[in-house]
Design an enzyme around this catalytic site. Structure first.
Site, PDB file in Angstrom:
ATOM      1  N   ARG A 142       0.855  -1.187   0.000  1.00 59.93           N
ATOM      2  CA  ARG A 142       0.000   0.000   0.000  1.00 59.93           C
ATOM      3  C   ARG A 142       0.897   1.246   0.000  1.00 59.93           C
ATOM      4  O   ARG A 142       1.954   1.259   0.618  1.00 59.93           O
ATOM      5  CB  ARG A 142      -0.884   0.031   1.247  1.00 59.93           C
ATOM      6  N   TYR A 291      -1.712  -3.480  -6.767  1.00 61.57           N
ATOM      7  CA  TYR A 291      -1.469  -4.311  -5.585  1.00 61.57           C
ATOM      8  C   TYR A 291      -2.464  -4.102  -4.443  1.00 61.57           C
ATOM      9  O   TYR A 291      -2.775  -2.977  -4.074  1.00 61.57           O
ATOM     10  CB  TYR A 291      -0.062  -4.036  -5.056  1.00 61.57           C
ATOM     11  N   LYS A 300      -9.583  -1.707   1.973  1.00 58.66           N
ATOM     12  CA  LYS A 300      -9.235  -0.561   2.806  1.00 58.66           C
ATOM     13  C   LYS A 300     -10.022   0.690   2.376  1.00 58.66           C
ATOM     14  O   LYS A 300     -10.426   1.495   3.202  1.00 58.66           O
ATOM     15  CB  LYS A 300      -7.738  -0.286   2.727  1.00 58.66           C
ATOM     16  N   HIS A 320     -10.511  -1.626  11.825  1.00 62.40           N
ATOM     17  CA  HIS A 320      -9.459  -2.524  11.336  1.00 62.40           C
ATOM     18  C   HIS A 320      -9.281  -3.636  12.375  1.00 62.40           C
ATOM     19  O   HIS A 320      -8.312  -3.644  13.134  1.00 62.40           O
ATOM     20  CB  HIS A 320      -8.174  -1.691  11.172  1.00 62.40           C
ATOM     21  N   SER A 342      -1.304  -3.281  10.759  1.00 62.23           N
ATOM     22  CA  SER A 342      -1.047  -4.223   9.672  1.00 62.23           C
ATOM     23  C   SER A 342       0.177  -5.083   9.975  1.00 62.23           C
ATOM     24  O   SER A 342       1.191  -4.582  10.481  1.00 62.23           O
ATOM     25  CB  SER A 342      -0.780  -3.450   8.378  1.00 62.23           C
ATOM     26  N   CYS A 344       0.725  -7.419  12.198  1.00 61.59           N
ATOM     27  CA  CYS A 344       1.070  -7.647  13.611  1.00 61.59           C
ATOM     28  C   CYS A 344       0.403  -8.914  14.131  1.00 61.59           C
ATOM     29  O   CYS A 344       0.261  -9.091  15.341  1.00 61.59           O
ATOM     30  CB  CYS A 344       0.634  -6.467  14.472  1.00 61.59           C
ATOM     31  N   ASP A 367      -9.513  -9.141   9.392  1.00 62.51           N
ATOM     32  CA  ASP A 367      -8.955  -7.812   9.084  1.00 62.51           C
ATOM     33  C   ASP A 367      -9.902  -6.643   9.358  1.00 62.51           C
ATOM     34  O   ASP A 367      -9.454  -5.603   9.794  1.00 62.51           O
ATOM     35  CB  ASP A 367      -8.517  -7.776   7.615  1.00 62.51           C
ATOM     36  N   ARG A 462       1.725 -12.096  -0.240  1.00 62.28           N
ATOM     37  CA  ARG A 462       0.391 -12.387   0.298  1.00 62.28           C
ATOM     38  C   ARG A 462      -0.195 -13.666  -0.250  1.00 62.28           C
ATOM     39  O   ARG A 462       0.139 -14.108  -1.350  1.00 62.28           O
ATOM     40  CB  ARG A 462      -0.564 -11.241  -0.097  1.00 62.28           C
TER      41      ARG A 462
HETATM   42  C1  OXD Z   1      -3.118  -4.244   5.703  1.00 61.80           C
HETATM   43  C2  OXD Z   1      -3.782  -5.382   5.066  1.00 61.80           C
HETATM   44  O1  OXD Z   1      -2.156  -3.701   5.131  1.00 61.80           O
HETATM   45  O2  OXD Z   1      -4.697  -5.928   5.698  1.00 61.80           O
HETATM   46  O3  OXD Z   1      -3.528  -3.863   6.801  1.00 61.80           O
HETATM   47  O4  OXD Z   1      -3.450  -5.738   3.937  1.00 61.80           O
HETATM   48 MN    MN Z   2      -5.213  -4.896   7.471  1.00 59.74          MN
END
Ligand code: OXD
Ligand code: MN
Length: 680
Positions: A142, A291, A300, A320, A342, A344, A367, A462
């Site tokens: 991102r 991406y 998001k 989130h 993100s 974690c 998420d 991913r």
């Molecule tokens: C993030 C995702 O970046 O969930 O938080 O992809």
């Molecule tokens: Mn996320």
């Protein structure tokens, strides 16, 4: 009546009369007079401003576009509003073809075949229906600095920081600058390509909590990924009827013939990336990146940024957060949500296998959570997504066996490495899939051997897999009413000072804890290094509106009549000892911490007061069979650390919210300071 509000509509001014006129003809030739006259109304307002000499030679005198073809689907299956949006975007982007997605298996097979032929995807023959994509190495995460929200009034979007300080809670752009930015990118951006029309629902189809979007994209990879991550296709058009939807336009930004080299079959334009949100128009425009969160616009962009704005307007919360069902040994089930920044470990916690006997954990989402109080004051949550877009490195049979099981079929992998037998590989799989002495292909396509000094997979590589493939998917994961939430957990990567778990004294204190969240940076976005960043509510990159107003919105939940407020907790799995080693083993052992949360929710008196909040009474975390762990160190609150923490939160408020910080947050900070000063 039909003045089109889409931002792209305004781009027609710049793309010229000819494109608009030709698409008018295209659409009106398929449909009766109602649509045509609506379009004419729209057209005339634009006609009056566009010089006539913009007429293009490839438009026939009757306005018919000689190029754009509808290659799949039927325009009449789209509502007049969707047709109008499509018209505007075709006019501006000028794709060669339009493809209306139905979401079927056959369609997916066709698109995957095409991507394989074009070199954008390859099969991973070790599994059933699994695919590997390698991106241009310049398009891997991102891009937060190029993500903007455009509103007339800047303060609606971002708080005014202290003079001389850069705001870190979102990027605002004026409507004029935004129009300029979009005008210099979108016109003609899909020439030579196909525009795919993706109708999708965030949330179970027909749920009162769900929202519908229409994404127009020139990336078949986005179509395949959206098919996993959302409910998409013809059924969504039926559910939409003639209702309103979020307009989502996405382009990789490389019209054909390509003006720059295409690397790994992955077209993009990294220099001109922009991820634009226009809340006043219910619209998202994304350019230049294919991406993840930059291009899968339901995630998001819709579910968090626009979602949080809708949530504030309509009295709910878009967060989130993962959603997890926990059944204790007595068979009593509760649901919790957890917000971590993100990368974690949300996905790991969302499908954790408990080490504590008798416990069962089930996954609703990993998420995003949309939360709303029902008529009885119960906070209910849905997962707006239908898949996992999980960080691959670190995922293994040790850290997350359920994720490993979920990705054995029907999964799209991006930027992972490939083993010689056509399987996936990434850092963390050394034990599960030993590769010593073998030559792999790394995420860039180069030969790779263990120990060669480069990572095999990109740190933000991913897997994209259907949620229903998770062995512990919760039976209520699609419940349109959502699941009842008893606890909210905040957390982050805090190597020092922050205990394994503590509980907020009350709702406002919990909101304060969320506001002060900090964490080490990860590879999910463009930040590098191990700096500790403020990431309030794990929402820093995802706030759709002024963070001060967001805090007020959270605080206002307490005023809702009959609201049964969940308890709020903060966890930290990442505390390190003096030698830099994690003290807590994490993963399945985190069930011991969840057990304490469940017992608190059930009213057990197993907490003691501390400066930070309620801590587990010594001995109240179940450590049976855990082995050697320095529990004392895990819960130690060093006074100097907490003094610094108070200063850091105070500085954060002063710098980022000098005008917009709710008084209650400052009151909570004062109370924390007083408690810390009393520490010995
Ligand atoms: C993030 C995702 O970046 O969930 O938080 O992809
Ligand atoms: Mn996320």
């Amino acid at each position: 009546m039909m003045r089109c509000a889409a931002a792209v509509g305004r781009l027609l001014l710049r793309s010229g009369i000819q494109t608009h006129k030709r698409t008018c003809a295209l659409i009106s030739s398929f449909h009766g007079s109602e649509v045509a006259s609506a379009l004419n109304l729209h057209t005339s307002s634009i006609l009056s401003q566009v010089p006539r000499m913009n007429m293009a030679p490839d438009v026939e005198p009757n306005g018919l576009n000689l190029k754009t073809q509808i290659v799949k689907g039927d325009l009449s299956s789209l509502s007049p509003k969707v047709q109008r949006y499509l018209l505007e975007c075709v006019s501006v982007c000028r794709p060669d073809k339009v493809y209306i997605c139905d979401g079927s298996e056959e369609e997916n097979t066709e698109l995957v075949k095409q991507m394989v032929e074009e070199g954008m995807m390859k099969k991973l023959p070790k599994y059933d229906n699994c695919w590997l994509t390698r991106t241009d190495p310049a398009d891997v995460a991102r891009v937060e600095r190029l993500t903007f929200i455009s509103t007339r009034n800047k303060k609606d979007t971002v708080a005014q920081p202290k003079p001389g300080i850069k705001g870190i809670l979102g990027n605002w752009m004026s409507p004029e600058e935004m129009e300029q930015a979009l005008s210099s990118r979108f016109p003609g951006c899909m020439q030579g390509r196909t525009m795919y029309v993706i109708p999708y629902s965030m949330g179970p189809v027909g749920s009162p909590l769900s929202k519908i979007g229409i994404e127009l994209t020139d990336s078949p990879y986005v179509v395949a990924s959206m098919r996993i991550m959302t409910r998409m296709g013809t059924k969504i058009l039926k559910a939409l009827g003639d209702g309103d939807f979020v307009k989502c336009l996405h382009s990789v930004g490389l019209p054909l013939p390509a003006s720059r080299p295409v690397i790994n079959g992955w077209p993009c334009d990294p220099e001109k990336v922009i991820i634009a949100h226009l809340p006043e128009k219910n619209e998202i425009c994304s350019y230049g990146s294919g991406y993840g969160g930059n291009s899968l616009l339901g995630k998001k962009c819709l579910a968090l940024r626009l979602g949080s704005i809708l949530a504030q307007r309509e009295g709910w919360l878009a967060e989130h957060m993962l959603i997890l069902g926990i059944t204790n040994p007595e068979g009593k089930k509760i649901y919790v949500t957890a917000a971590f920044p993100s990368a974690c470990g949300k996905t790991n916690l969302a499908m954790l296998i408990p080490s504590l006997p008798g416990y069962k954990m089930e996954c609703v989402g990993d998420d995003i959570a949309w939360l709303k109080f029902d008529q009885n004051g119960v906070l209910r949550a849905i997962n707006p997504e239908a898949g996992f877009f999980g960080v691959a490195p670190g995922t293994s049979d040790q850290s997350n066996p359920n994720a490993m099981a979920a990705i054995q079929q029907n999964t799209v992998f991006t930027n992972v490495a490939e083993t010689p037998d056509g399987g996936f590989w990434w850092e963390g799989l050394e034990k599960d899939i030993p590769v010593d002495g073998q030559e792999l292909t790394d995420w860039t396509g180069k030969p790779w051997t263990l120990g060669c000094g480069r990572p095999a997979a990109h740190p933000n590589s991913r897997f994209c897999a259907p949620l229903e493939q998770c062995p512990v998917v919760d039976p209520l994961w699609q419940d349109p009413q959502g699941v009842p939430i008893s606890a909210i957990i905040f957390g982050g990567r805090r190597p020092q000072g922050v205990p394994l778990i503590y509980e907020a004294y009350n709702w406002a204190h919990g909101v304060f804890i969320g506001s002060g969240m900090r964490s080490e940076a990860t590879a999910a976005a463009e930040h590098s290094g191990k700096v500790i960043m403020h990431d309030p509510f794990a929402m820093r990159p995802f706030f759709g509106y002024n963070f001060g107003k967001y805090l007020e919105h959270w605080l206002s939940m307490e005023q809702r009549p009959a609201a049964q407020l969940p308890r709020i907790f903060h966890v930290n799995w990442f505390r390190k000892d003096a030698a830099g080693k994690f003290i807590w083993p994490g993963f399945g052992e985190n069930s011991r911490v969840l057990d304490w949360i469940v017992r608190r929710v059930n009213g057990e008196d197993c907490a003691v007061e501390s400066a930070a909040g309620y801590l587990p009474r010594p001995g109240s975390i179940n450590v049976d069979g855990l082995g050697e762990v320095d529990m004392e160190e895990l819960f130690r609150l060093p006074k100097d650390f907490w003094q610094e923490e108070v200063e850091a939160i105070g500085r954060f408020y002063d710098e980022q919210l000098p005008e917009d910080c709710p008084a209650e947050m400052r009151r909570q900070l004062d109370q924390l300071r007083e408690r810390v000063e009393k520490m010995s």
